[in-house]
Design a protein around this motif. Structure first.
Motif, PDB file in Angstrom:
ATOM      1  N   PHE A 140       7.349 -56.891  21.968  1.00  0.00           N
ATOM      2  CA  PHE A 140       7.004 -55.866  20.986  1.00  0.00           C
ATOM      3  C   PHE A 140       7.833 -56.022  19.723  1.00  0.00           C
ATOM      4  CE2 PHE A 140       5.413 -54.101  24.904  1.00  0.00           C
ATOM      5  CZ  PHE A 140       4.194 -53.570  24.507  1.00  0.00           C
ATOM      6  N   ASP A 141       7.146 -55.866  18.597  1.00  0.00           N
ATOM      7  CA  ASP A 141       7.819 -55.982  17.303  1.00  0.00           C
ATOM      8  C   ASP A 141       8.687 -54.775  17.002  1.00  0.00           C
ATOM      9  OD1 ASP A 141       6.438 -58.454  15.743  1.00  0.00           O
ATOM     10  OD2 ASP A 141       5.003 -57.485  17.066  1.00  0.00           O
ATOM     11  N   ASP A 142       8.281 -53.600  17.506  1.00  0.00           N
ATOM     12  CA  ASP A 142       9.057 -52.392  17.252  1.00  0.00           C
ATOM     13  C   ASP A 142       8.504 -51.262  18.117  1.00  0.00           C
ATOM     14  OD1 ASP A 142      11.010 -50.758  16.152  1.00  0.00           O
ATOM     15  OD2 ASP A 142      10.552 -51.330  14.089  1.00  0.00           O
ATOM     16  N   CYS A 143       9.182 -50.129  18.046  1.00  0.00           N
ATOM     17  CA  CYS A 143       8.774 -48.940  18.794  1.00  0.00           C
ATOM     18  C   CYS A 143       8.912 -47.715  17.887  1.00  0.00           C
ATOM     19  CB  CYS A 143       9.648 -48.767  20.030  1.00  0.00           C
ATOM     20  SG  CYS A 143       9.436 -47.187  20.879  1.00  0.00           S
ATOM     21  N   PHE A 144       7.843 -46.933  17.819  1.00  0.00           N
ATOM     22  CA  PHE A 144       7.878 -45.656  17.104  1.00  0.00           C
ATOM     23  C   PHE A 144       8.023 -44.573  18.168  1.00  0.00           C
ATOM     24  CE2 PHE A 144       6.157 -41.883  15.099  1.00  0.00           C
ATOM     25  CZ  PHE A 144       6.560 -41.984  13.773  1.00  0.00           C
ATOM     26  N   ALA A 145       9.228 -44.014  18.249  1.00  0.00           N
ATOM     27  CA  ALA A 145       9.542 -43.024  19.267  1.00  0.00           C
ATOM     28  C   ALA A 145       9.532 -41.622  18.676  1.00  0.00           C
ATOM     29  CB  ALA A 145      10.896 -43.343  19.898  1.00  0.00           C
ATOM     30  N   ILE A 146       9.764 -40.628  19.524  1.00  0.00           N
ATOM     31  CA  ILE A 146       9.641 -39.230  19.109  1.00  0.00           C
ATOM     32  C   ILE A 146      10.599 -38.907  17.966  1.00  0.00           C
ATOM     33  CG2 ILE A 146      11.301 -38.377  20.814  1.00  0.00           C
ATOM     34  CD1 ILE A 146       8.008 -36.614  19.801  1.00  0.00           C
ATOM     35  N   GLU A 147      11.771 -39.535  17.944  1.00  0.00           N
ATOM     36  CA  GLU A 147      12.725 -39.245  16.875  1.00  0.00           C
ATOM     37  C   GLU A 147      12.267 -39.788  15.523  1.00  0.00           C
ATOM     38  OE1 GLU A 147      15.003 -42.346  19.498  1.00  0.00           O
ATOM     39  OE2 GLU A 147      13.346 -40.921  19.746  1.00  0.00           O
ATOM     40  N   HIS A 148      11.441 -40.823  15.533  1.00  0.00           N
ATOM     41  CA  HIS A 148      10.957 -41.394  14.273  1.00  0.00           C
ATOM     42  C   HIS A 148       9.883 -40.522  13.630  1.00  0.00           C
ATOM     43  CE1 HIS A 148      12.259 -45.257  16.445  1.00  0.00           C
ATOM     44  NE2 HIS A 148      13.225 -44.871  15.633  1.00  0.00           N
ATOM     45  N   GLY A 149       9.280 -39.667  14.417  1.00  0.00           N
ATOM     46  CA  GLY A 149       8.290 -38.726  13.895  1.00  0.00           C
ATOM     47  C   GLY A 149       8.856 -37.331  13.681  1.00  0.00           C
ATOM     48  N   ASP A 150      10.190 -37.253  13.534  1.00  0.00           N
ATOM     49  CA  ASP A 150      10.866 -35.970  13.331  1.00  0.00           C
ATOM     50  C   ASP A 150      10.573 -35.014  14.476  1.00  0.00           C
ATOM     51  OD1 ASP A 150      12.607 -34.319  11.945  1.00  0.00           O
ATOM     52  OD2 ASP A 150      11.007 -33.373  10.782  1.00  0.00           O
ATOM     53  N   PHE A 151      10.430 -35.574  15.692  1.00  0.00           N
ATOM     54  CA  PHE A 151      10.247 -34.837  16.939  1.00  0.00           C
ATOM     55  C   PHE A 151       8.915 -34.085  17.007  1.00  0.00           C
ATOM     56  CE2 PHE A 151      14.793 -35.331  16.169  1.00  0.00           C
ATOM     57  CZ  PHE A 151      15.123 -36.094  17.281  1.00  0.00           C
ATOM     58  N   LEU A 152       7.988 -34.445  16.129  1.00  0.00           N
ATOM     59  CA  LEU A 152       6.626 -33.916  16.215  1.00  0.00           C
ATOM     60  C   LEU A 152       5.823 -34.886  17.077  1.00  0.00           C
ATOM     61  CD1 LEU A 152       4.641 -31.704  15.094  1.00  0.00           C
ATOM     62  CD2 LEU A 152       3.966 -33.418  13.389  1.00  0.00           C
ATOM     63  N   PRO A 153       5.290 -34.441  18.201  1.00  0.00           N
ATOM     64  CA  PRO A 153       4.686 -35.382  19.147  1.00  0.00           C
ATOM     65  C   PRO A 153       3.213 -35.663  18.873  1.00  0.00           C
ATOM     66  CG  PRO A 153       4.690 -33.192  20.103  1.00  0.00           C
ATOM     67  CD  PRO A 153       5.367 -33.069  18.746  1.00  0.00           C
ATOM     68  N   LYS A 154       2.721 -36.738  19.491  1.00  0.00           N
ATOM     69  CA  LYS A 154       1.276 -36.872  19.631  1.00  0.00           C
ATOM     70  C   LYS A 154       0.790 -35.632  20.372  1.00  0.00           C
ATOM     71  CE  LYS A 154       1.915 -40.648  22.038  1.00  0.00           C
ATOM     72  NZ  LYS A 154       1.644 -41.829  22.890  1.00  0.00           N
ATOM     73  N   PRO A 155      -0.365 -35.107  20.082  1.00  0.00           N
ATOM     74  CA  PRO A 155      -1.485 -35.686  19.338  1.00  0.00           C
ATOM     75  C   PRO A 155      -1.565 -35.293  17.860  1.00  0.00           C
ATOM     76  CG  PRO A 155      -2.245 -33.724  20.453  1.00  0.00           C
ATOM     77  CD  PRO A 155      -0.777 -33.873  20.796  1.00  0.00           C
ATOM     78  N   HIS A 156      -0.487 -34.786  17.266  1.00  0.00           N
ATOM     79  CA  HIS A 156      -0.553 -34.344  15.872  1.00  0.00           C
ATOM     80  C   HIS A 156      -0.917 -35.503  14.942  1.00  0.00           C
ATOM     81  CE1 HIS A 156       0.981 -30.246  16.405  1.00  0.00           C
ATOM     82  NE2 HIS A 156       1.772 -30.747  17.340  1.00  0.00           N
ATOM     83  N   LEU A 157      -1.851 -35.276  14.065  1.00  0.00           N
ATOM     84  CA  LEU A 157      -2.282 -36.299  13.117  1.00  0.00           C
ATOM     85  C   LEU A 157      -1.123 -36.768  12.255  1.00  0.00           C
ATOM     86  CD1 LEU A 157      -4.454 -37.992  11.699  1.00  0.00           C
ATOM     87  CD2 LEU A 157      -4.996 -35.979  10.289  1.00  0.00           C
ATOM     88  N   LEU A 158      -0.236 -35.853  11.856  1.00  0.00           N
ATOM     89  CA  LEU A 158       0.889 -36.229  10.999  1.00  0.00           C
ATOM     90  C   LEU A 158       1.771 -37.275  11.672  1.00  0.00           C
ATOM     91  CD1 LEU A 158       2.552 -35.897   8.447  1.00  0.00           C
ATOM     92  CD2 LEU A 158       3.649 -33.886   9.486  1.00  0.00           C
ATOM     93  N   THR A 159       1.909 -37.205  12.974  1.00  0.00           N
ATOM     94  CA  THR A 159       2.713 -38.192  13.694  1.00  0.00           C
ATOM     95  C   THR A 159       2.114 -39.580  13.544  1.00  0.00           C
ATOM     96  OG1 THR A 159       3.518 -36.575  15.291  1.00  0.00           O
ATOM     97  CG2 THR A 159       3.548 -38.872  15.980  1.00  0.00           C
ATOM     98  N   TYR A 160       0.812 -39.678  13.675  1.00  0.00           N
ATOM     99  CA  TYR A 160       0.158 -40.978  13.510  1.00  0.00           C
ATOM    100  C   TYR A 160       0.269 -41.458  12.060  1.00  0.00           C
ATOM    101  CZ  TYR A 160      -1.781 -40.131  18.137  1.00  0.00           C
ATOM    102  OH  TYR A 160      -1.922 -39.882  19.486  1.00  0.00           O
ATOM    103  N   GLN A 161       0.142 -40.545  11.116  1.00  0.00           N
ATOM    104  CA  GLN A 161       0.258 -40.932   9.707  1.00  0.00           C
ATOM    105  C   GLN A 161       1.654 -41.450   9.405  1.00  0.00           C
ATOM    106  OE1 GLN A 161      -0.969 -37.184   8.001  1.00  0.00           O
ATOM    107  NE2 GLN A 161      -3.100 -37.864   7.756  1.00  0.00           N
ATOM    108  N   ARG A 162       2.674 -40.816   9.979  1.00  0.00           N
ATOM    109  CA  ARG A 162       4.045 -41.299   9.815  1.00  0.00           C
ATOM    110  C   ARG A 162       4.204 -42.683  10.454  1.00  0.00           C
ATOM    111  NH1 ARG A 162       6.932 -35.537  11.473  1.00  0.00           N
ATOM    112  NH2 ARG A 162       7.117 -34.695   9.344  1.00  0.00           N
ATOM    113  N   PHE A 163       3.577 -42.875  11.599  1.00  0.00           N
ATOM    114  CA  PHE A 163       3.609 -44.171  12.280  1.00  0.00           C
ATOM    115  C   PHE A 163       2.949 -45.245  11.415  1.00  0.00           C
ATOM    116  CE2 PHE A 163       0.905 -47.005  14.906  1.00  0.00           C
ATOM    117  CZ  PHE A 163       1.901 -47.803  15.441  1.00  0.00           C
ATOM    118  N   PHE A 164       1.764 -44.946  10.879  1.00  0.00           N
ATOM    119  CA  PHE A 164       1.068 -45.919  10.025  1.00  0.00           C
ATOM    120  C   PHE A 164       1.937 -46.314   8.835  1.00  0.00           C
ATOM    121  CE2 PHE A 164      -3.077 -43.627  11.383  1.00  0.00           C
ATOM    122  CZ  PHE A 164      -3.142 -44.370  12.546  1.00  0.00           C
TER     123      PHE A 164
END
Length: 236
Positions: A140-164
């Motif tokens: 794996f090239d990297d991991c986007f974990a809960i702390e990288h999304g400011d502790f906002l979890p899936k399924p929130h759209l904002l979490t995916y947008q932050r990941f993208f």
């Protein structure tokens, strides 16, 4: 390889994929593994100690937060302003030796063309330790974990947008593999190919009842109970 329902897209659609995104828990390892029950028990213990509750009351509140907020941690942050770093360190401090390395999965992931990323509601440390135990961490090239999304979890759209944004992912050229149906809604709406990874028929499944889904809704493009076989079919 087993498809749970007739596939809604052609496997050829994966030829456009340049980024492969995998959930961790109950996706890269199966839901009959004892890893999640171990984490689950430590969450209950943490809440009982924090709030002075008996085990049954702590567990009931834990499941309420999980259902309402997406993770128990989100509920505890919202209601009690807990230190998320301390919480994650405690609940993911488990023995992973019961999880066998999976060389077949490693070979299937390695054969995929393009980047491979993990997107998890767990901690970064948990993702790395678990992937290492499976023998796939180096793929794996990297991991986007809960702390990288400011502790906002899936399924929130904002979490995916932050990941993208963090990983410069073009959703139209990416695929998401996930075991929980509603966690695929935002990826599908964003343009990703979506794959629901289901447990094998009759296998033990420690997930919550609301996390399980008998049918396959419109936002799921593919469904399989054999991740290794499915990945192998993509690149064949």
């Amino acid at each position: 390889m087993t498809f749970s329902v007739p596939i809604k897209r052609a496997l050829q659609d994966f030829r456009q994929v340049e980024t492969w995104v995998f959930d961790l828990d109950n996706t890269l390892y199966p839901p009959h593994s004892d890893l999640w029950p171990k984490i689950d028990a430590r969450i209950t213990a943490y809440m009982a100690a924090l709030l002075g509750l008996d085990g049954m009351s702590a567990r009931a509140l834990q499941k309420h937060y999980y259902r309402v907020f997406g993770t128990t941690l989100s509920g505890l942050i919202h209601e009690y302003q807990v230190d998320p770093t301390e919480f994650l360190r405690f609940v993911h401090d488990i023995d992973r030796s019961s999880l066998d390395p999976n060389p077949a999965l490693a070979a299937a992931i390695e054969a995929l063309p393009g980047r491979k990323l993990i997107l998890t509601n767990g901690s970064h440390a948990h993702a790395l330790a678990t992937a290492k135990q499976l023998g796939i961490d180096h793929l794996f090239d990297d991991c986007f974990a809960i702390e990288h999304g400011d502790f906002l979890p899936k399924p929130h759209l904002l979490t995916y947008q932050r990941f993208f944004e963090r990983h410069a992912v073009d959703p139209a050229r990416a695929a998401m593999f996930e075991d929980i149906v509603h966690n695929l809604e935002a990826p599908h709406a964003s343009g990703m190919l979506t794959v629901l990874v289901k447990p094998k028929h009759g296998a033990e499944d420690f997930r919550e009842a609301w996390e399980k889904h008998e049918g396959v809704p419109a936002h799921v493009d593919f469904a399989t109970d054999d991740l290794v076989g499915f990945l192998a079919k993509i690149v064949s």
